[in-house]
Design an enzyme around this catalytic site. Structure first.
Site, PDB file in Angstrom:
ATOM      1  CE  LYS A 179     -11.141  -2.763  -1.129  1.00  0.00           C
ATOM      2  NZ  LYS A 179     -11.734  -3.454  -0.017  1.00  0.00           N
TER       3      LYS A 179
ATOM      4  CE  LYS B 182      -4.338  -1.870   0.929  1.00  0.00           C
ATOM      5  NZ  LYS B 182      -5.618  -1.976   1.567  1.00  0.00           N
TER       6      LYS B 182
ATOM      7  CE  LYS C  52      -5.473  -8.604  -2.190  1.00  0.00           C
ATOM      8  NZ  LYS C  52      -6.070  -8.461  -0.917  1.00  0.00           N
TER       9      LYS C  52
HETATM   10  P1  ATP Z   1      -7.657  -3.928  -1.360  1.00  0.00           P
HETATM   11  O1  ATP Z   1      -7.950  -4.212  -2.782  1.00  0.00           O
HETATM   12  O2  ATP Z   1      -7.889  -2.510  -0.956  1.00  0.00           O
HETATM   13  O3  ATP Z   1      -6.376  -4.536  -0.869  1.00  0.00           O
HETATM   14  P2  ATP Z   1      -9.313  -6.127  -0.791  1.00  0.00           P
HETATM   15  O4  ATP Z   1     -10.215  -6.119  -1.946  1.00  0.00           O
HETATM   16  O5  ATP Z   1      -8.164  -7.078  -0.755  1.00  0.00           O
HETATM   17  O6  ATP Z   1      -8.779  -4.673  -0.531  1.00  0.00           O
HETATM   18  P3  ATP Z   1      -9.900  -6.375   1.991  1.00  0.00           P
HETATM   19  O7  ATP Z   1     -10.808  -5.415   2.649  1.00  0.00           O
HETATM   20  O8  ATP Z   1      -8.445  -6.182   2.193  1.00  0.00           O
HETATM   21  O9  ATP Z   1     -10.224  -6.392   0.447  1.00  0.00           O
HETATM   22  O10 ATP Z   1     -10.247  -7.866   2.387  1.00  0.00           O
HETATM   23  C1  ATP Z   1     -11.396  -8.292   3.089  1.00  0.00           C
HETATM   24  C2  ATP Z   1     -11.407  -9.799   3.290  1.00  0.00           C
HETATM   25  O11 ATP Z   1     -11.492 -10.444   2.033  1.00  0.00           O
HETATM   26  C3  ATP Z   1     -10.143 -10.341   3.947  1.00  0.00           C
HETATM   27  O12 ATP Z   1     -10.480 -11.434   4.785  1.00  0.00           O
HETATM   28  C4  ATP Z   1      -9.323 -10.802   2.796  1.00  0.00           C
HETATM   29  O13 ATP Z   1      -8.442 -11.831   3.182  1.00  0.00           O
HETATM   30  C5  ATP Z   1     -10.398 -11.327   1.849  1.00  0.00           C
HETATM   31  N1  ATP Z   1      -9.963 -11.187   0.466  1.00  0.00           N
HETATM   32  C6  ATP Z   1      -9.698 -10.035  -0.201  1.00  0.00           C
HETATM   33  N2  ATP Z   1      -9.341 -10.263  -1.469  1.00  0.00           N
HETATM   34  C7  ATP Z   1      -9.402 -11.618  -1.619  1.00  0.00           C
HETATM   35  C8  ATP Z   1      -9.162 -12.487  -2.706  1.00  0.00           C
HETATM   36  N3  ATP Z   1      -8.799 -12.026  -3.893  1.00  0.00           N
HETATM   37  N4  ATP Z   1      -9.313 -13.818  -2.511  1.00  0.00           N
HETATM   38  C9  ATP Z   1      -9.701 -14.307  -1.313  1.00  0.00           C
HETATM   39  N5  ATP Z   1      -9.937 -13.549  -0.243  1.00  0.00           N
HETATM   40  C10 ATP Z   1      -9.797 -12.210  -0.377  1.00  0.00           C
END
Ligand code: ATP
Ligand code: LTN
Length: 337
Positions: free
Chosen positions: A202, A117, A199
């Site tokens: 968003k 980040k 991964k």
């Molecule tokens: P950012 O894109 O801002 O890093 P994010 O989309 O990864 O955010 P978070 O709020 O960080 O979302 O994650 C919320 C939950 O969803 C956490 O438990 C995280 O481990 C899970 N998660 C996020 N992205 C994935 C993914 N691609 N696959 C599986 N689990 C995920």
């Protein structure tokens, strides 16, 4: 610790920094709904954590309550789970400060999420971004959580939480339960449909399927999903060699309950032109009732407010007890009122 005969505690949060996507759902929320009978469950919107990156205030407010609606639509029954907004329970910020004083600079510097980040937001590498894991540790330890259901990417933060809890307990005696991450076998790491080595996130809307996306948008995203240059278009689970296909198989498996063997047999000789739209269709049908229910709940502001009010009340009752114990242990004078 109190209540050793009571149910074990599950706790998790998601930042309302964007709308919920398939990665959040399959890696986290989908698995939470089945835990309510066996565990004492707490789920929250980690709104304080989102402030580590600049947010639009009106959007943040909207997303926090919409995320709650989506939690409920994904099957989290407010009667059986404590659902709340992190900033409504001020004990999180207070314990976060204390735990900052028991978290080492070197530990925080090693966090992958901080490194990622801060590279993405080079113009705003603020103190909150750096100390984010101490606040996350506070979120978890306030409720004496046994398990933290998260996706793979949060494992490192959970391990740091364990180290902080153990360090504190070693100095002051048994204060915190040392929690364990609870990571699903399938779906723990859903990859971007456009770039299957990253991964799903968003910040990459084309490779990301949002729970509230319209069916036609979901269909389009799956049709365009990146696979590989295998001329036979063979649907086979080989994450190293065929990351795009393996990701689509994981998604298909998570929403249909079919095993990888069954999926390979189902698409034997059919090619990606059949496989990709079939995954899209399965996701559309799986998400349809969730989207419809979420839209209905989003429109019912009074209901949402009643859920987060009651949630904050229940959460604070527990959080307050832990914080009081911590204040006493570290030597703060007891509050006179
Ligand atoms: P950012 O894109 O801002 O890093 P994010 O989309 O990864 O955010 P978070 O709020 O960080 O979302 O994650 C919320 C939950 O969803 C956490 O438990 C995280 O481990 C899970 N998660 C996020 N992205 C994935 C993914 N691609 N696959 C599986 N689990 C995920
Ligand atoms: N760091 C998590 C969100 C989060 C969390 C938590 C998860 C904040 N506090 C406590 C589990 C338990 C993330 O970025 N997904």
């Amino acid at each position: 610790m109190d209540n050793t005969t009571a149910k074990k505690v599950m706790l998790s949060g998601i930042q309302p920094s964007g709308d919920l996507h398939l990665g959040n759902y399959l890696g986290a929320v989908k698995n939470w709904a089945d835990l309510a009978d066996e565990f004492d469950c707490y789920y929250f919107m980690a709104d304080l954590h989102t402030l580590t990156v600049r947010q639009n205030p009106a959007e943040l407010r909207r997303r926090s309550t919409q995320q709650l609606a989506q939690y409920i639509a994904c099957g989290l029954d407010p009667e059986k789970n404590t659902l709340f907004i992190q900033s409504h329970v001020h004990e999180h910020a207070e314990l976060g400060w204390i735990l900052n004083c028991y978290t080492m600079f070197g530990e925080l510097s090693r966090m992958t999420q901080f490194k990622d980040k801060s590279a993405k937001n080079a113009e705003n590498v603020n103190g909150g971004l750096f100390t984010y894991p101490s606040l996350m540790a506070a979120d978890i330890l306030l409720y004496q959580a046994d398990f933290v259901p998260v996706g793979e990417d949060q494992k490192q933060h959970c391990e740091l939480t364990r180290d902080i809890a153990t360090r504190f307990n070693n100095i002051y005696g048994e204060t915190f339960k040392v929690p364990e991450p609870y990571i699903p076998k399938v779906g723990a790491r859903i990859m971007s449909l456009g770039a299957p080595n990253n991964k799903m996130s968003k910040s990459d809307p084309q490779g990301c399927v949002f729970l509230l996306d319209k069916p036609e948008d979901i269909a389009r995203k799956f049709k365009r999903a990146v696979t590989d240059s295998d001329t036979e278009h063979c649907v086979r689970y080989a994450p190293q060699e065929k990351p795009g296909v393996a990701n689509l198989m994981s998604i298909y498996s998570s929403v249909t309950g079919k095993s990888f063997d069954e999926i390979e047999r189902e698409f034997d000789g059919k090619g990606y032109g059949v496989f990709k739209p079939a995954v899209g269709e399965a996701v559309i049908e799986h998400l349809r009732p969730i989207r419809e229910e979420a839209e209905r709940i989003i429109a019912d502001k009074a209901y949402l407010s009643s859920v987060y009010t009651e949630g904050a009340r229940k959460a604070q009752y527990i959080a307050r007890k832990t914080l009081r114990k911590v204040y006493k242990k570290v030597g703060l004078v007891e509050k006179p009122f």
